[in-house]
Write an enzyme that holds these catalytic residues in place. Structure first.
Site, PDB file in Angstrom:
ATOM      1  N   VAL A  88      16.263   8.090   6.317  1.00 52.73           N
ATOM      2  CA  VAL A  88      17.184   7.054   5.835  1.00 52.73           C
ATOM      3  C   VAL A  88      17.907   7.646   4.634  1.00 52.73           C
ATOM      4  O   VAL A  88      17.278   8.224   3.737  1.00 52.73           O
ATOM      5  CB  VAL A  88      16.434   5.758   5.459  1.00 52.73           C
ATOM      6  CG1 VAL A  88      17.376   4.750   4.828  1.00 52.73           C
ATOM      7  CG2 VAL A  88      15.748   5.160   6.685  1.00 52.73           C
ATOM      8  N   GLY A  96      15.321  -1.761   4.066  1.00 52.71           N
ATOM      9  CA  GLY A  96      14.586  -2.194   5.247  1.00 52.71           C
ATOM     10  C   GLY A  96      14.905  -1.380   6.484  1.00 52.71           C
ATOM     11  O   GLY A  96      14.336  -1.618   7.551  1.00 52.71           O
ATOM     12  N   TYR A 132       4.288   4.608   4.605  1.00 55.47           N
ATOM     13  CA  TYR A 132       3.553   4.560   5.879  1.00 55.47           C
ATOM     14  C   TYR A 132       2.227   3.831   5.719  1.00 55.47           C
ATOM     15  O   TYR A 132       1.845   3.024   6.562  1.00 55.47           O
ATOM     16  CB  TYR A 132       3.313   5.965   6.432  1.00 55.47           C
ATOM     17  CG  TYR A 132       4.580   6.720   6.758  1.00 55.47           C
ATOM     18  CD1 TYR A 132       5.695   6.079   7.311  1.00 55.47           C
ATOM     19  CD2 TYR A 132       4.680   8.084   6.535  1.00 55.47           C
ATOM     20  CE1 TYR A 132       6.854   6.776   7.615  1.00 55.47           C
ATOM     21  CE2 TYR A 132       5.834   8.789   6.849  1.00 55.47           C
ATOM     22  CZ  TYR A 132       6.919   8.132   7.385  1.00 55.47           C
ATOM     23  OH  TYR A 132       8.051   8.821   7.694  1.00 55.47           O
TER      24      TYR A 132
END
Length: 158
Positions: A88, A96, A132
């Protein structure tokens, strides 16, 4: 801000390559990117695709990607999904988009009857590890990854 996840299409090849290069920069591995756009195109969008890509968009603007493929668990007797890369863009982190990519992959894993979703993370990447683990992922500390490529691969193949 709305996050949407969609499968990549052939017209996204340059976008995917850009994300791969940005990920390599982030991981301090830019010098290891040797991909050929034509070869990548064939493996992602050709007659027999070897991997799939999801694109994360934030209000219609691409901000990240996930590249994955199927593996197989002999112990489970079922396929799994292996997430090769997730990235990202820095300006979109916290939006998000990363969670949406993983959520979409988790849904695909279940939908396709797969036993598990797996990936690797560099041991120095504390922000990703924390992310994670916040999702419930667990480290497979008893396993050590190995790679065979280049000359050693060719030598073994002979």
């Amino acid at each position: 801000m709305t996050v949407a996840i969609r499968p990549a299409v052939r017209g996204d090849l340059d976008l995917v390559i850009g994300f791969i290069r940005a990920l390599a920069e982030y991981e301090r591995l830019a010098n290891e990117v040797r991909l050929s756009p034509d070869v990548l195109d064939a493996h992602l969008f050709g007659e027999r695709p070897m991997a799939e890509v999801l694109i994360a968009e934030l209000d219609g603007v691409p901000v990240g990607f996930a590249l994955f493929f199927h593996n197989f668990s002999t112990f489970e007797g079922r396929p799994g999904i292996y997430l090769e890369d997730l990235f990202v863009a820095p300006e979109a982190r916290g939006s998000g988009a990363g969670k949406a990519l993983l959520s979409h992959l988790a849904a695909l894993t279940i939908e396709r009857g797969c036993a598990r979703l797996e990936w690797a993370v560099l041991d120095w990447n504390a922000p990703s590890i924390a992310f994670y683990e916040s999702l419930g992922a667990r480290a497979m500390d008893a396993w050590k990854a190995y790679r065979l490529d280049g000359d050693p691969l060719r030598k073994l193949a002979r």
